[in-house]
Design a protein around this motif. Structure first.
Motif, PDB file in Angstrom:
ATOM      1  N   SER A   1      42.073  36.881  50.122  1.00  0.00           N
ATOM      2  CA  SER A   1      42.004  37.036  48.704  1.00  0.00           C
ATOM      3  C   SER A   1      41.992  35.011  48.523  1.00  0.00           C
ATOM      4  O   SER A   1      42.349  34.689  49.808  1.00  0.00           O
ATOM      5  CB  SER A   1      43.450  36.610  47.624  1.00  0.00           C
TER       6      SER A   1
ATOM      7  N   ALA B   1      38.596  45.012  49.573  1.00  0.00           N
ATOM      8  CA  ALA B   1      38.784  44.081  48.557  1.00  0.00           C
ATOM      9  C   ALA B   1      39.203  45.073  47.422  1.00  0.00           C
ATOM     10  O   ALA B   1      39.796  45.809  47.344  1.00  0.00           O
ATOM     11  CB  ALA B   1      38.114  43.076  47.500  1.00  0.00           C
TER      12      ALA B   1
ATOM     13  N   THR C   1      38.315  37.397  46.075  1.00  0.00           N
ATOM     14  CA  THR C   1      37.626  37.993  47.750  1.00  0.00           C
ATOM     15  C   THR C   1      36.523  36.730  47.931  1.00  0.00           C
ATOM     16  O   THR C   1      36.198  36.897  46.824  1.00  0.00           O
ATOM     17  CB  THR C   1      38.235  39.171  47.956  1.00  0.00           C
TER      18      THR C   1
END
Length: 265
Positions: free
Chosen positions: A187, A161, A168
């Motif tokens: 996301s 991430a 996310t």
């Protein structure tokens, strides 16, 4: 503008914006011609595109109808693509050890990825997808070409991430290629729930990454309607996903004999 110049301009516009739907009025106004003349130009343009083996022109009737170029590869062009990719992949210098091959130059070859993107776009044209999805990083150029050819947004699932992605969703999945648990994230702003997606990747061994992408998309109730990979390994025979479309197969790597075997049947 004379007919030959109109046809050339028409083809240029359509090939520059594949899968985009144009109204007939767009071209009638541009060329200042009647629809009957435009129909003749479309017929000629369609014949040229078909002869080149790069797809077809699709006309849609009705109030919301129009014209669009649908990319695809003819059997001859597909055969040439498969032979070129197989020959390049079979170079023994690619062997890295541990049944790994160097393929970055292939996946970042814009001519190869454009041809493969055209192939996948033709095969997946009728799936009514909303997104093209891939996993970073080597699959991105190919997926971007498919997204361009299909006029769809590209979504990249990340290994880790990033702060710039905002909120996310992450999952863990088993990667057969690396024989370990790995992580992927997406996301929340990248997709909208209840849509349809096509997964594109550069290489598939056991299908763990593609299954992981399927699972992370299911968190948004997104249905995976197709999957395309540039190179699929013959082993293991049983994959974690059942439906996928490869360009070529990697049959075996013999490190002792320095031989790489490929096929596309």
């Amino acid at each position: 503008m004379k007919k030959n110049k109109r046809v050339g301009s028409l083809i240029t516009e359509l090939l520059s914006h594949p899968s985009k739907l144009y109204s007939y009025n767009d071209f009638c106004s541009k060329f200042d011609i009647a629809k009957s003349s435009l129909s003749e130009d479309i017929t000629t343009a369609g014949e040229i595109i078909a002869d080149e083996g790069i797809g077809r022109l699709e006309t849609i009737q009705g109030a919301n109808g129009g014209l669009r170029y649908v990319p695809a590869l003819s059997n001859d062009k597909l055969g040439n693509l498969q032979k070129t990719l197989a020959n390049k992949l079979s170079d023994p210098a690619r062997i890295l050890g541990g049944s790994f091959l160097y393929t970055s130059d292939l996946m970042f070859d814009s001519q190869l990825t454009r041809s493969m993107g055209t192939y996948f776009a033709g095969k997946f044209a009728n799936l009514n997808a909303d997104y093209i999805v891939t996993v970073e990083t080597k699959g991105i150029p190919l997926a971007a070409d498919v997204a361009f050819m299909m006029n769809l947004p590209l979504v990249v699932v990340r290994r880790e991430a990033k702060y710039s992605e905002g909120s996310t969703v992450s999952i863990n999945y088993f990667s057969g290629s690396y024989d370990r648990i790995q992580k992927m994230s997406i996301s929340k702003r990248a997709v909208t729930p209840n849509k349809r997606a096509i997964i594109i990747d550069d290489f598939m061994r056991g299908g763990g990454s593609l299954k992981g992408v399927t699972e992370i998309l299911s968190e948004f109730d997104i249905e995976v309607v197709g999957a395309g990979v540039a190179i699929a390994s013959r082993e293991p025979v049983k994959k974690k996903i059942s439906n996928y479309l490869p360009v070529i197969y990697l049959d075996s790597i013999d490190e002792d004999a320095n031989v790489i075997k490929t096929s596309f049947e």
